[in-house]
Design an enzyme around this catalytic site. Sequence first.
Site, PDB file in Angstrom:
ATOM      1  N   LYS A   1       0.828  -1.204   0.000  1.00  0.00           N
ATOM      2  CA  LYS A   1       0.000   0.000   0.000  1.00  0.00           C
ATOM      3  C   LYS A   1       0.866   1.258   0.000  1.00  0.00           C
ATOM      4  O   LYS A   1       0.495   2.276  -0.560  1.00  0.00           O
ATOM      5  CB  LYS A   1      -0.950   0.015   1.204  1.00  0.00           C
TER       6      LYS A   1
ATOM      7  N   HIS B   1     -22.911  15.539   1.871  1.00  0.00           N
ATOM      8  CA  HIS B   1     -22.716  16.036   0.508  1.00  0.00           C
ATOM      9  C   HIS B   1     -21.732  17.187   0.533  1.00  0.00           C
ATOM     10  O   HIS B   1     -21.869  18.073   1.360  1.00  0.00           O
ATOM     11  CB  HIS B   1     -24.041  16.519  -0.077  1.00  0.00           C
TER      12      HIS B   1
HETATM   13  P1  NAI Z   1      -4.404 -15.400  -6.204  1.00  0.00           P
HETATM   14  O1  NAI Z   1      -4.871 -16.757  -5.946  1.00  0.00           O
HETATM   15  O2  NAI Z   1      -5.293 -14.228  -5.899  1.00  0.00           O
HETATM   16  O3  NAI Z   1      -3.983 -15.231  -7.746  1.00  0.00           O
HETATM   17  C1  NAI Z   1      -3.063 -16.053  -8.387  1.00  0.00           C
HETATM   18  C2  NAI Z   1      -3.357 -16.014  -9.869  1.00  0.00           C
HETATM   19  O4  NAI Z   1      -2.319 -16.675 -10.547  1.00  0.00           O
HETATM   20  C3  NAI Z   1      -4.648 -16.701 -10.225  1.00  0.00           C
HETATM   21  O5  NAI Z   1      -5.452 -15.829 -10.971  1.00  0.00           O
HETATM   22  C4  NAI Z   1      -4.187 -17.910 -11.043  1.00  0.00           C
HETATM   23  O6  NAI Z   1      -5.086 -18.258 -12.071  1.00  0.00           O
HETATM   24  C5  NAI Z   1      -2.878 -17.410 -11.614  1.00  0.00           C
HETATM   25  N1  NAI Z   1      -1.942 -18.465 -11.978  1.00  0.00           N
HETATM   26  C6  NAI Z   1      -1.614 -19.568 -11.271  1.00  0.00           C
HETATM   27  N2  NAI Z   1      -0.687 -20.292 -11.926  1.00  0.00           N
HETATM   28  C7  NAI Z   1      -0.410 -19.619 -13.064  1.00  0.00           C
HETATM   29  C8  NAI Z   1       0.454 -19.848 -14.173  1.00  0.00           C
HETATM   30  N3  NAI Z   1       1.227 -20.931 -14.238  1.00  0.00           N
HETATM   31  N4  NAI Z   1       0.490 -18.957 -15.190  1.00  0.00           N
HETATM   32  C9  NAI Z   1      -0.291 -17.852 -15.128  1.00  0.00           C
HETATM   33  N5  NAI Z   1      -1.142 -17.590 -14.128  1.00  0.00           N
HETATM   34  C10 NAI Z   1      -1.193 -18.459 -13.102  1.00  0.00           C
HETATM   35  O7  NAI Z   1      -3.012 -15.276  -5.451  1.00  0.00           O
HETATM   36  P2  NAI Z   1      -2.062 -14.062  -5.191  1.00  0.00           P
HETATM   37  O8  NAI Z   1      -2.359 -12.918  -6.083  1.00  0.00           O
HETATM   38  O9  NAI Z   1      -0.699 -14.636  -5.211  1.00  0.00           O
HETATM   39  O10 NAI Z   1      -2.451 -13.636  -3.715  1.00  0.00           O
HETATM   40  C11 NAI Z   1      -2.374 -14.589  -2.641  1.00  0.00           C
HETATM   41  C12 NAI Z   1      -3.348 -14.248  -1.555  1.00  0.00           C
HETATM   42  O11 NAI Z   1      -2.969 -13.040  -0.915  1.00  0.00           O
HETATM   43  C13 NAI Z   1      -4.744 -14.081  -2.090  1.00  0.00           C
HETATM   44  O12 NAI Z   1      -5.583 -15.047  -1.528  1.00  0.00           O
HETATM   45  C14 NAI Z   1      -5.146 -12.721  -1.671  1.00  0.00           C
HETATM   46  O13 NAI Z   1      -6.433 -12.730  -1.102  1.00  0.00           O
HETATM   47  C15 NAI Z   1      -4.108 -12.265  -0.673  1.00  0.00           C
HETATM   48  N6  NAI Z   1      -3.837 -10.865  -0.925  1.00  0.00           N
HETATM   49  C16 NAI Z   1      -4.808  -9.954  -0.700  1.00  0.00           C
HETATM   50  C17 NAI Z   1      -4.618  -8.625  -0.986  1.00  0.00           C
HETATM   51  C18 NAI Z   1      -5.723  -7.678  -0.771  1.00  0.00           C
HETATM   52  O14 NAI Z   1      -6.661  -7.987  -0.069  1.00  0.00           O
HETATM   53  N7  NAI Z   1      -5.711  -6.524  -1.386  1.00  0.00           N
HETATM   54  C19 NAI Z   1      -3.360  -8.142  -1.519  1.00  0.00           C
HETATM   55  C20 NAI Z   1      -2.423  -9.179  -1.773  1.00  0.00           C
HETATM   56  C21 NAI Z   1      -2.657 -10.488  -1.457  1.00  0.00           C
END
Ligand code: NAI
Length: 465
Positions: free
Chosen positions: A52, A441
Amino acid sequence: MEKNRYDLIVIGGGPGGYSAAIAAAKEGLSVLLFEGGAIGGTCLNEGCIPAKYLLDKAAALEKVRALTDKEIFREPGMFSFKKIQKGREEVIKKLTGGVAYLLKANGVRVIHSFASLTEAGKAECEGQVYEAEDIIIATGSKSMSIPIPGAEYTINSTQALALERVPRRLVIIGGGVIGMELASAYCSYGSEVTVLEAMPELFPAEDERMIAYLKKELVKRGIRICTGCKVKVIEKAGQSRRVFFEGEKPEELYGDTVILAAGRKAVYQGIDVKKLGLALTGKKEIRVDEHMQTSVPHIYAIGDAIGGYQLAHAAYAEGEAAIAHIVGKEEMPLPGKRSGVPVMPRCIYTMPPYGATGLTLSEAEDKGIDAVRGEFSYSGNGMALAEGATGLVQVVMDRESERTIGVQIVGEGAPELLAFAALSVKEGMTVKEWQRLIVAHPSLSEMIKEAALDCFGKSVHGAVR
Ligand code: NAI
């Protein structure tokens, strides 16, 4: 001499663990917390907060650029990435110091080392045995690796947040929350960003229409997003990396840095799952019931180690549910567990950001709810126009009961607006209640009320349909 018997032992000092430890101490329990890494866990040290910080400076830069384009400002934004990174480190230090102070002030004993757990009621650390009536496992998660040849040439999100220089060409594998937030930040800092996402669309669990809107805005900013793209091989090419991938046809591209953001998996370092007899889910996360109890009496688990929403605020709520059960307080089921409407706020801190709570229209329809959708554009809101913000608000209501069941927002302020939106879903606010609610507002909040009223054609400032 320090004692070795406590009411509660918490293993892991991330948002789930440290907040549960403090909440338990406030209930009068004697608490021992083990943290082998840094207090604050992934969120404070190498996740949400540093991300952030980078995103906030990126947004400031974009704002200056937009004002310069309009010739309101004379100079475009010049910045020092080195200073930004220094600022990131300072914020982490301040926040982790604050948490350490809170633990101490609440009388929680912290042992800065990894503990091991092989039987209920006992934890071991550096040859010492510590006993407790109850134990909470809050050991978190780590970046997942994927079996692609050349994966060793990629960096993970922790390294991506701490880069010393802005990469000229950045390739991100995985268009999930982490991938898109990093794409958004580094695009503002000047990287040429390509995101390779394996699924046919970004964020398939979120509202299709709103995600399409978000994607359009990100593409407009210059981020190349390839969905349905499978990465085959990554090779070293001098100082760069060559990424071979297959979408509609085989392609290759070069990146100075390749980030792997393909998800996170539960970790339970030091927890002898087999010996303890802890039941796991199919995704190898610790299985818990609604009170966060594992399959072993008096052992609870919370946070990323149990999967589900891998979010800090989910871990906070899970910790509270576990403590309530331990001290025998009135049940505190997670909001939505009973009503079937998950209130859990979900944010993507891209620019523009996305925020959602409750059900999307298609989720409501899948549940057999006759749902209706209302919307309001940022272009019709005075505050948004004054701030130069663009975006869209969507509210989903149950046609029959006229209750609010979901809110989705793409646009500036979405994560902050979600608190108000989540309350409206939790309380199931009706059209009449929305009409009676006075919203300041000018404010962005007005758009949620307008979108809710739009569900039944009652929006005053909305488009006439
Ligand atoms: P994620 O599960 O959200 O996304 C991973 C993405 O990588 C998926 O869309 C998947 O289809 C793709 N993927 C997987 N293997 C792949 C490949 N070989 N080639 C291309 N694409 C591929 O996981 P992410 O972004 O790593 O985040 C992990 C966790 O951290 C999430 O569950 C999230 O909720 C949490 N997080 C939350 C945040 C927030 O609330 N703003 C910020 C950062 C993380």
